[in-house]
Motif scaffolding. Structure first.
Motif, PDB file in Angstrom:
ATOM      1  N   GLU A   1       0.831  -1.203   0.000  1.00  0.00           N
ATOM      2  CA  GLU A   1       0.000   0.000   0.000  1.00  0.00           C
ATOM      3  C   GLU A   1       0.867   1.255   0.000  1.00  0.00           C
ATOM      4  OE1 GLU A   1      -3.863  -1.802   2.447  1.00  0.00           O
ATOM      5  OE2 GLU A   1      -2.218  -0.814   3.533  1.00  0.00           O
ATOM      6  N   ARG A   2       1.977   1.203   0.700  1.00  0.00           N
ATOM      7  CA  ARG A   2       2.889   2.353   0.715  1.00  0.00           C
ATOM      8  C   ARG A   2       3.476   2.598  -0.668  1.00  0.00           C
ATOM      9  NH1 ARG A   2       6.365   0.686   6.150  1.00  0.00           N
ATOM     10  NH2 ARG A   2       4.569   0.487   7.545  1.00  0.00           N
ATOM     11  N   ILE A   3       3.879   1.507  -1.321  1.00  0.00           N
ATOM     12  CA  ILE A   3       4.461   1.639  -2.659  1.00  0.00           C
ATOM     13  C   ILE A   3       3.426   2.162  -3.648  1.00  0.00           C
ATOM     14  CG2 ILE A   3       5.469   0.373  -4.591  1.00  0.00           C
ATOM     15  CD1 ILE A   3       6.710  -1.521  -2.504  1.00  0.00           C
ATOM     16  N   ALA A   4       2.229   1.609  -3.595  1.00  0.00           N
ATOM     17  CA  ALA A   4       1.160   2.055  -4.485  1.00  0.00           C
ATOM     18  C   ALA A   4       0.846   3.527  -4.246  1.00  0.00           C
ATOM     19  CB  ALA A   4      -0.091   1.196  -4.284  1.00  0.00           C
ATOM     20  N   PHE A   5       0.800   3.919  -2.987  1.00  0.00           N
ATOM     21  CA  PHE A   5       0.530   5.311  -2.641  1.00  0.00           C
ATOM     22  C   PHE A   5       1.595   6.224  -3.240  1.00  0.00           C
ATOM     23  CE2 PHE A   5       1.213   8.971   0.138  1.00  0.00           C
ATOM     24  CZ  PHE A   5      -0.063   9.512   0.231  1.00  0.00           C
ATOM     25  N   ALA A   6       2.861   5.826  -3.116  1.00  0.00           N
ATOM     26  CA  ALA A   6       3.960   6.638  -3.636  1.00  0.00           C
ATOM     27  C   ALA A   6       3.865   6.813  -5.148  1.00  0.00           C
ATOM     28  CB  ALA A   6       5.300   6.010  -3.262  1.00  0.00           C
ATOM     29  N   VAL A   7       3.631   5.730  -5.863  1.00  0.00           N
ATOM     30  CA  VAL A   7       3.559   5.808  -7.325  1.00  0.00           C
ATOM     31  C   VAL A   7       2.349   6.628  -7.755  1.00  0.00           C
ATOM     32  CG1 VAL A   7       3.388   4.496  -9.476  1.00  0.00           C
ATOM     33  CG2 VAL A   7       4.761   3.605  -7.573  1.00  0.00           C
ATOM     34  N   ARG A   8       1.226   6.445  -7.072  1.00  0.00           N
ATOM     35  CA  ARG A   8       0.031   7.249  -7.397  1.00  0.00           C
ATOM     36  C   ARG A   8       0.308   8.736  -7.200  1.00  0.00           C
ATOM     37  NH1 ARG A   8      -2.897   3.110  -4.626  1.00  0.00           N
ATOM     38  NH2 ARG A   8      -3.016   4.459  -2.774  1.00  0.00           N
ATOM     39  N   GLU A   9       0.951   9.085  -6.099  1.00  0.00           N
ATOM     40  CA  GLU A   9       1.218  10.490  -5.824  1.00  0.00           C
ATOM     41  C   GLU A   9       2.152  11.104  -6.862  1.00  0.00           C
ATOM     42  OE1 GLU A   9      -0.230  12.512  -3.710  1.00  0.00           O
ATOM     43  OE2 GLU A   9      -1.508  10.864  -3.048  1.00  0.00           O
ATOM     44  N   ARG A  10       3.093  10.318  -7.347  1.00  0.00           N
ATOM     45  CA  ARG A  10       3.982  10.859  -8.380  1.00  0.00           C
ATOM     46  C   ARG A  10       3.220  11.115  -9.673  1.00  0.00           C
ATOM     47  NH1 ARG A  10       7.682  10.601 -12.416  1.00  0.00           N
ATOM     48  NH2 ARG A  10       9.757  11.443 -11.933  1.00  0.00           N
ATOM     49  N   ILE A  11       2.340  10.202 -10.022  1.00  0.00           N
ATOM     50  CA  ILE A  11       1.532  10.389 -11.222  1.00  0.00           C
ATOM     51  C   ILE A  11       0.614  11.599 -11.063  1.00  0.00           C
ATOM     52  CG2 ILE A  11      -0.392   9.407 -12.540  1.00  0.00           C
ATOM     53  CD1 ILE A  11       0.995   6.696 -12.311  1.00  0.00           C
ATOM     54  N   LEU A  12       0.003  11.739  -9.895  1.00  0.00           N
ATOM     55  CA  LEU A  12      -0.878  12.875  -9.652  1.00  0.00           C
ATOM     56  C   LEU A  12      -0.112  14.198  -9.725  1.00  0.00           C
ATOM     57  CD1 LEU A  12      -3.094  11.492  -6.738  1.00  0.00           C
ATOM     58  CD2 LEU A  12      -3.772  11.875  -9.115  1.00  0.00           C
ATOM     59  N   ALA A  13       1.145  14.183  -9.295  1.00  0.00           N
ATOM     60  CA  ALA A  13       1.954  15.391  -9.366  1.00  0.00           C
ATOM     61  C   ALA A  13       2.192  15.820 -10.807  1.00  0.00           C
ATOM     62  CB  ALA A  13       3.283  15.181  -8.644  1.00  0.00           C
ATOM     63  N   GLN A  14       2.266  14.856 -11.729  1.00  0.00           N
ATOM     64  CA  GLN A  14       2.512  15.171 -13.130  1.00  0.00           C
ATOM     65  C   GLN A  14       1.240  15.218 -13.968  1.00  0.00           C
ATOM     66  OE1 GLN A  14       5.569  12.409 -14.533  1.00  0.00           O
ATOM     67  NE2 GLN A  14       7.123  13.980 -14.170  1.00  0.00           N
TER      68      GLN A  14
END
Length: 229
Positions: A93-106
């Motif tokens: 869940e932590r990894i998924a959260f991190a990748v999602r947040e990076r995509i949302l940032a871009q």
């Protein structure tokens, strides 16, 4: 719903301030002009920067701009991780959260991100794409407090880099505003990795046992059963 997370503050030096102003204007120019000197010049004009200030911000030109674009997304992601309640999450869940947040940032600059993925695939940019993906994977694991220093240090980052690359490729074909298909794809990739890691862990004793048996059989075959070596 798309959200934008501001990157964490950068040190207040003139070059940093110029870079932030330039990078705020650059994605819109890249969306129409690509990752080119023309886009950099137009962004500098839009940001009210002189040629000298633009060069101070990004002395390496377009490659530095690509690096800075990826870095902004990384910093936004790390800032989101710092505010998240990570202890309540499982590792996946932590990894998924991190990748999602990076995509949302871009997400507000998706066309610039798409053009970046194409630009770094060109022979003239060989090595830049893997470098940026590896750096993002490394920053995720560091933000999650990964303590590994042995082979796991590299394997974790290599696996996550593969997940990042595959997820970004899926995002480029996802036209939904909520990125639902991309995030579902991300969850599947992480599940696949976790299942593989579990299988590898279960198989390790069996593989070790087979290796021990083979070593014993070899000693018996050549009459060295009593040889402790």
């Amino acid at each position: 719903m798309t959200t934008t997370i501001n990157p964490e503050p950068m040190p207040e030096t003139p070059s940093d301030r110029f870079r932030e102003r330039l990078m705020a204007a650059l994605p819109a120019e890249v969306a129409t002009k690509g990752w080119t000197d023309a886009a950099l010049k137009a962004a500098a004009l839009e940001a009210g920067l002189s040629e000298g200030e633009a060069m101070l911000a990004l002395p390496g030109g377009v490659p530095d701009a690509m690096d800075a674009f990826a870095d902004r997304a990384d910093r936004a992601m790390v800032a989101a991780l710092a505010e998240a309640d990570l202890p309540r999450m499982k590792v996946r869940e932590r990894i998924a959260f991190a990748v999602r947040e990076r995509i949302l940032a871009q997400a507000p600059h998706k066309e610039a991100a798409r053009r970046l993925s194409i630009a770094v695939a060109m022979p003239s940019r060989a090595g830049l794409g893997p470098k940026l993906v590896w750096r993002t994977a490394d920053r995720i694991w560091r933000a999650l407090g990964d303590p590994s220093t042995d082979f796991n240090f590299y394997s974790k980052r290599a696996i996550l880099a593969g997940v990042l690359a595959a997820t970004y490729a899926r995002w480029m074909t996802d036209n939904d505003a909520d990125h639902a298909a991309t995030f579902a794809f991300l969850d599947e990739r992480i599940d696949n990795v976790m299942q593989f890691e579990k299988l590898k862990a279960r198989a390790k004793p069996m593989v070790q046992g087979m290796a021990d048996w083979a070593a014993l059989a070899g000693r018996l075959r050549y009459g060295r059963a009593a040889d402790p070596g």
